[in-house]
Design a protein around this motif. Structure first.
Motif, mmCIF file in Angstrom:
data_model
loop_
_atom_site.group_PDB
_atom_site.id
_atom_site.type_symbol
_atom_site.label_atom_id
_atom_site.label_comp_id
_atom_site.label_asym_id
_atom_site.label_seq_id
_atom_site.Cartn_x
_atom_site.Cartn_y
_atom_site.Cartn_z
ATOM 1 N N ARG A 31 0.502 -1.546 -0.089
ATOM 2 C CA ARG A 31 0.050 0.249 -0.031
ATOM 3 C C ARG A 31 1.058 0.740 -0.084
ATOM 4 O O ARG A 31 0.108 2.143 -0.520
ATOM 5 C CB ARG A 31 -1.239 0.307 0.671
ATOM 6 N N TYR A 32 2.257 0.876 -0.493
ATOM 7 C CA TYR A 32 2.855 2.017 -0.246
ATOM 8 C C TYR A 32 3.954 2.555 -1.345
ATOM 9 O O TYR A 32 3.941 1.232 -2.044
ATOM 10 C CB TYR A 32 3.851 1.888 0.998
ATOM 11 N N TYR A 33 4.042 3.812 -1.898
ATOM 12 C CA TYR A 33 4.896 3.809 -2.601
ATOM 13 C C TYR A 33 6.453 4.322 -2.156
ATOM 14 O O TYR A 33 6.686 4.233 -0.886
ATOM 15 C CB TYR A 33 4.924 5.000 -3.359
ATOM 16 N N MET A 34 7.297 4.185 -2.757
ATOM 17 C CA MET A 34 8.456 3.703 -1.584
ATOM 18 C C MET A 34 9.795 4.245 -2.396
ATOM 19 O O MET A 34 9.644 4.996 -3.541
ATOM 20 C CB MET A 34 9.256 2.349 -1.633
ATOM 21 N N GLY A 35 10.829 4.904 -1.959
ATOM 22 C CA GLY A 35 11.826 5.976 -2.170
ATOM 23 C C GLY A 35 13.111 5.845 -1.544
ATOM 24 O O GLY A 35 13.158 4.973 -0.567
ATOM 25 N N TRP A 36 14.053 5.967 -2.779
ATOM 26 C CA TRP A 36 15.345 6.249 -2.225
ATOM 27 C C TRP A 36 15.878 8.043 -2.519
ATOM 28 O O TRP A 36 15.882 8.046 -3.210
ATOM 29 C CB TRP A 36 16.613 6.028 -3.207
ATOM 30 N N PHE A 37 16.541 8.388 -1.398
ATOM 31 C CA PHE A 37 16.819 9.761 -1.107
ATOM 32 C C PHE A 37 18.328 9.250 -0.574
ATOM 33 O O PHE A 37 19.330 8.331 -0.348
ATOM 34 C CB PHE A 37 16.027 10.614 -0.001
ATOM 35 N N ARG A 38 19.010 10.851 -0.461
ATOM 36 C CA ARG A 38 20.596 10.316 -0.940
ATOM 37 C C ARG A 38 21.281 12.426 0.103
ATOM 38 O O ARG A 38 19.892 13.537 -0.486
ATOM 39 C CB ARG A 38 21.482 10.511 -1.474
ATOM 40 N N LEU A 39 21.829 12.255 1.201
ATOM 41 C CA LEU A 39 21.885 13.645 1.280
ATOM 42 C C LEU A 39 24.060 13.722 1.325
ATOM 43 O O LEU A 39 24.341 12.796 2.639
ATOM 44 C CB LEU A 39 21.946 13.460 2.481
ATOM 45 N N ALA A 40 24.359 14.414 1.014
ATOM 46 C CA ALA A 40 25.434 14.173 0.848
ATOM 47 C C ALA A 40 26.005 15.738 0.884
ATOM 48 O O ALA A 40 25.262 16.528 1.818
ATOM 49 C CB ALA A 40 25.896 15.118 -1.012
ATOM 50 N N PRO A 41 27.297 15.845 2.251
ATOM 51 C CA PRO A 41 27.612 17.394 2.882
ATOM 52 C C PRO A 41 27.524 18.236 2.213
ATOM 53 O O PRO A 41 28.103 18.779 1.465
ATOM 54 C CB PRO A 41 28.476 17.222 3.385
ATOM 55 N N GLY A 42 26.709 19.148 2.763
ATOM 56 C CA GLY A 42 26.296 20.806 1.931
ATOM 57 C C GLY A 42 25.619 20.463 1.373
ATOM 58 O O GLY A 42 25.231 21.963 0.294
ATOM 59 N N LYS A 43 24.583 19.645 0.639
ATOM 60 C CA LYS A 43 23.507 19.854 0.260
ATOM 61 C C LYS A 43 22.186 19.168 0.040
ATOM 62 O O LYS A 43 22.241 18.857 1.849
ATOM 63 C CB LYS A 43 23.902 19.076 -1.364
ATOM 64 N N GLU A 44 20.820 19.126 0.438
ATOM 65 C CA GLU A 44 19.827 19.266 0.571
ATOM 66 C C GLU A 44 19.930 17.862 0.284
ATOM 67 O O GLU A 44 20.300 17.009 -0.708
ATOM 68 C CB GLU A 44 18.639 20.335 0.072
#
Length: 127
Positions: A31-44
């Motif tokens: 029932r859920y959509y899924m995602g991958w996100f990333r966070l690099a230093p100094g970035k959103e």
């Protein structure tokens, strides 16, 4: 209790590959959509790839043709196959699950559409 646990991160040379996994529990996964996100230093935090409940996928332009998102609904597991890795792919990678409506392909790459987050797994691409 909802849990998203990422694994598979590590250090790799440019041009190498990694496969990230995200084990989900405490939700009715289908029932859920899924995602991958990333966070690099100094970035959103940025959306990398997403898969919606109908199986359709979307990718950030920076990873198209190199990354592939997939899932095993029976096993409640999300994957991210990352090929041809570049130093700019270095970041903490997070798995996320959302059930806030019916996002478009672009919206599914936005942090605003997700309810639950994992703790992240580090990916470092360096020679």
């Amino acid at each position: 209790q909802v849990r998203l646990v990422e694994s598979g991160g590590g250090s790799v040379q440019p041009g190498g590959s990694l496969r990230l996994s995200c084990a989900a529990s405490g939700i009715t996964y289908s029932r859920y959509y899924m995602g991958w996100f990333r966070l690099a230093p100094g970035k959103e935090r940025e959306g990398v790839a997403a898969i919606r409940t109908d199986g359709s996928t979307s990718y950030a332009d920076s990873v198209k043709g190199r990354f592939t998102i997939s899932e095993d609904n029976a096993g409640n597991t999300l994957y991210l196959q990352m090929n041809a890795l570049k130093p700019e792919d270095t970041a903490m990678y997070y798995c996320a699950a959302g059930r806030l409506g019916n996002p478009s392909a672009l919206q599914a790459l936005s942090v605003l559409w997700y309810n639950f987050w994992g703790q992240g797994t580090q990916v470092t691409v360096s020679s």
